[in-house]
Scaffold this motif. Structure first.
Motif, PDB file in Angstrom:
ATOM      1  N   ASP A 186      53.964 -10.750 -11.838  1.00 46.15           N
ATOM      2  CA  ASP A 186      53.256 -10.940 -10.573  1.00 46.15           C
ATOM      3  C   ASP A 186      53.807  -9.958  -9.542  1.00 46.15           C
ATOM      4  O   ASP A 186      54.896 -10.157  -9.006  1.00 46.15           O
ATOM      5  CB  ASP A 186      53.435 -12.386 -10.113  1.00 46.15           C
ATOM      6  CG  ASP A 186      52.630 -12.754  -8.894  1.00 46.15           C
ATOM      7  OD1 ASP A 186      52.417 -11.888  -8.017  1.00 46.15           O
ATOM      8  OD2 ASP A 186      52.221 -13.927  -8.808  1.00 46.15           O
ATOM      9  N   GLU A 217      52.765  -9.238  -6.473  1.00 46.94           N
ATOM     10  CA  GLU A 217      52.883  -9.798  -5.118  1.00 46.94           C
ATOM     11  C   GLU A 217      54.143 -10.641  -4.968  1.00 46.94           C
ATOM     12  O   GLU A 217      54.858 -10.550  -3.968  1.00 46.94           O
ATOM     13  CB  GLU A 217      51.648 -10.643  -4.761  1.00 46.94           C
ATOM     14  CG  GLU A 217      50.406  -9.839  -4.490  1.00 46.94           C
ATOM     15  CD  GLU A 217      49.557  -9.596  -5.734  1.00 46.94           C
ATOM     16  OE1 GLU A 217      49.988  -9.960  -6.853  1.00 46.94           O
ATOM     17  OE2 GLU A 217      48.470  -9.023  -5.596  1.00 46.94           O
ATOM     18  N   ASN A 256      52.727  -0.594   0.378  1.00 43.84           N
ATOM     19  CA  ASN A 256      51.514  -1.331   0.033  1.00 43.84           C
ATOM     20  C   ASN A 256      51.318  -1.378  -1.475  1.00 43.84           C
ATOM     21  O   ASN A 256      51.575  -0.389  -2.170  1.00 43.84           O
ATOM     22  CB  ASN A 256      50.286  -0.690   0.677  1.00 43.84           C
ATOM     23  CG  ASN A 256      50.302  -0.820   2.184  1.00 43.84           C
ATOM     24  OD1 ASN A 256      50.827  -1.785   2.724  1.00 43.84           O
ATOM     25  ND2 ASN A 256      49.739   0.159   2.854  1.00 43.84           N
ATOM     26  N   ILE A 257      50.819  -2.504  -1.957  1.00 43.75           N
ATOM     27  CA  ILE A 257      50.508  -2.647  -3.373  1.00 43.75           C
ATOM     28  C   ILE A 257      49.280  -1.789  -3.676  1.00 43.75           C
ATOM     29  O   ILE A 257      48.303  -1.786  -2.931  1.00 43.75           O
ATOM     30  CB  ILE A 257      50.261  -4.125  -3.725  1.00 43.75           C
ATOM     31  CG1 ILE A 257      51.572  -4.901  -3.572  1.00 43.75           C
ATOM     32  CG2 ILE A 257      49.686  -4.255  -5.129  1.00 43.75           C
ATOM     33  CD1 ILE A 257      51.427  -6.400  -3.711  1.00 43.75           C
ATOM     34  N   GLU A 305      46.209  -1.228  -6.020  1.00 48.04           N
ATOM     35  CA  GLU A 305      45.347  -1.886  -7.002  1.00 48.04           C
ATOM     36  C   GLU A 305      44.515  -0.813  -7.687  1.00 48.04           C
ATOM     37  O   GLU A 305      43.760  -0.093  -7.038  1.00 48.04           O
ATOM     38  CB  GLU A 305      44.465  -2.922  -6.324  1.00 48.04           C
ATOM     39  CG  GLU A 305      45.283  -4.055  -5.735  1.00 48.04           C
ATOM     40  CD  GLU A 305      44.431  -5.225  -5.275  1.00 48.04           C
ATOM     41  OE1 GLU A 305      43.381  -5.492  -5.898  1.00 48.04           O
ATOM     42  OE2 GLU A 305      44.832  -5.870  -4.297  1.00 48.04           O
ATOM     43  N   THR A 330      41.543   0.457  -9.772  1.00 45.06           N
ATOM     44  CA  THR A 330      40.187  -0.058  -9.994  1.00 45.06           C
ATOM     45  C   THR A 330      39.407   0.705 -11.054  1.00 45.06           C
ATOM     46  O   THR A 330      38.338   0.256 -11.460  1.00 45.06           O
ATOM     47  CB  THR A 330      39.388  -0.036  -8.672  1.00 45.06           C
ATOM     48  OG1 THR A 330      39.341   1.312  -8.190  1.00 45.06           O
ATOM     49  CG2 THR A 330      40.038  -0.935  -7.627  1.00 45.06           C
ATOM     50  N   GLY A 363      42.410  -2.825 -13.094  1.00 51.44           N
ATOM     51  CA  GLY A 363      42.851  -4.215 -13.028  1.00 51.44           C
ATOM     52  C   GLY A 363      44.352  -4.367 -12.883  1.00 51.44           C
ATOM     53  O   GLY A 363      44.848  -5.462 -12.633  1.00 51.44           O
ATOM     54  N   LYS A 364      45.092  -3.297 -13.052  1.00 54.34           N
ATOM     55  CA  LYS A 364      46.550  -3.336 -12.912  1.00 54.34           C
ATOM     56  C   LYS A 364      46.945  -3.080 -11.463  1.00 54.34           C
ATOM     57  O   LYS A 364      46.174  -2.552 -10.670  1.00 54.34           O
ATOM     58  CB  LYS A 364      47.216  -2.287 -13.816  1.00 54.34           C
ATOM     59  CG  LYS A 364      46.982  -2.498 -15.287  1.00 54.34           C
ATOM     60  CD  LYS A 364      47.703  -3.738 -15.751  1.00 54.34           C
ATOM     61  CE  LYS A 364      47.587  -3.900 -17.252  1.00 54.34           C
ATOM     62  NZ  LYS A 364      48.259  -5.107 -17.690  1.00 54.34           N
ATOM     63  N   LYS A 365      48.181  -3.448 -11.144  1.00 51.85           N
ATOM     64  CA  LYS A 365      48.736  -3.223  -9.812  1.00 51.85           C
ATOM     65  C   LYS A 365      50.101  -2.581  -9.962  1.00 51.85           C
ATOM     66  O   LYS A 365      50.808  -2.823 -10.937  1.00 51.85           O
ATOM     67  CB  LYS A 365      48.893  -4.546  -9.065  1.00 51.85           C
ATOM     68  CG  LYS A 365      47.594  -5.258  -8.807  1.00 51.85           C
ATOM     69  CD  LYS A 365      47.849  -6.596  -8.150  1.00 51.85           C
ATOM     70  CE  LYS A 365      46.536  -7.343  -8.007  1.00 51.85           C
ATOM     71  NZ  LYS A 365      46.744  -8.693  -7.521  1.00 51.85           N
ATOM     72  N   ASN A 366      50.450  -1.767  -8.978  1.00 49.95           N
ATOM     73  CA  ASN A 366      51.820  -1.280  -8.913  1.00 49.95           C
ATOM     74  C   ASN A 366      52.237  -1.129  -7.471  1.00 49.95           C
ATOM     75  O   ASN A 366      51.434  -1.242  -6.552  1.00 49.95           O
ATOM     76  CB  ASN A 366      52.043  -0.029  -9.753  1.00 49.95           C
ATOM     77  CG  ASN A 366      51.399   1.211  -9.184  1.00 49.95           C
ATOM     78  OD1 ASN A 366      50.577   1.173  -8.293  1.00 49.95           O
ATOM     79  ND2 ASN A 366      51.782   2.351  -9.724  1.00 49.95           N
ATOM     80  N   ASP A 421      52.568  -4.286 -13.191  1.00 50.93           N
ATOM     81  CA  ASP A 421      52.234  -5.472 -13.995  1.00 50.93           C
ATOM     82  C   ASP A 421      51.626  -5.059 -15.319  1.00 50.93           C
ATOM     83  O   ASP A 421      51.528  -3.897 -15.630  1.00 50.93           O
ATOM     84  CB  ASP A 421      51.311  -6.415 -13.229  1.00 50.93           C
ATOM     85  CG  ASP A 421      49.934  -5.837 -12.929  1.00 50.93           C
ATOM     86  OD1 ASP A 421      49.657  -4.682 -13.310  1.00 50.93           O
ATOM     87  OD2 ASP A 421      49.148  -6.547 -12.278  1.00 50.93           O
TER      88      ASP A 421
END
Length: 103
Positions: free
Chosen positions: A57, A59, A74-75, A77, A79, A85-88, A103
């Protein structure tokens, strides 16, 4: 240590962390010589680097690290593309080191 790392007068403190059965992480702190550069190189500089850590997670990790003195950006996202769909997230720890959380 001088013969091993090629630095005159080098003394080190080491910690070895076993992450899983076949993966260790060695942390090294140079205690000498005293004329070390106290400013970490940027990621793009020779010798620059960052450590990336995978978490469940992003966040939750951001909140945890911010509460412990890290500077959180800032995260991001993602797209499009194969990582859609992944975040870093990139952070600076309290010592100025760059870390990446994915993630």
């Amino acid at each position: 240590m001088e013969a091993h790392v090629g630095v005159a007068g080098a003394t080190l403190t080491l910690a070895m962390l076993e992450l899983v059965g076949n993966l260790n992480l060695q942390l090294v702190q140079y205690d000498a010589p005293g004329d070390r550069n106290p400013v970490p190189p940027r990621n793009c500089d020779a010798g620059g680097h960052h450590l990336a850590l995978r978490v469940d997670d992003v966040e939750k990790a951001a909140a945890y690290l911010a509460a412990r003195g890290c500077t959180v950006q800032n995260i991001i996202e993602i797209t499009e593309g194969p990582l859609a769909g992944k975040k870093n997230l990139y952070i600076r720890d309290p010592f100025g080191h760059s870390l990446e959380i994915v993630d």
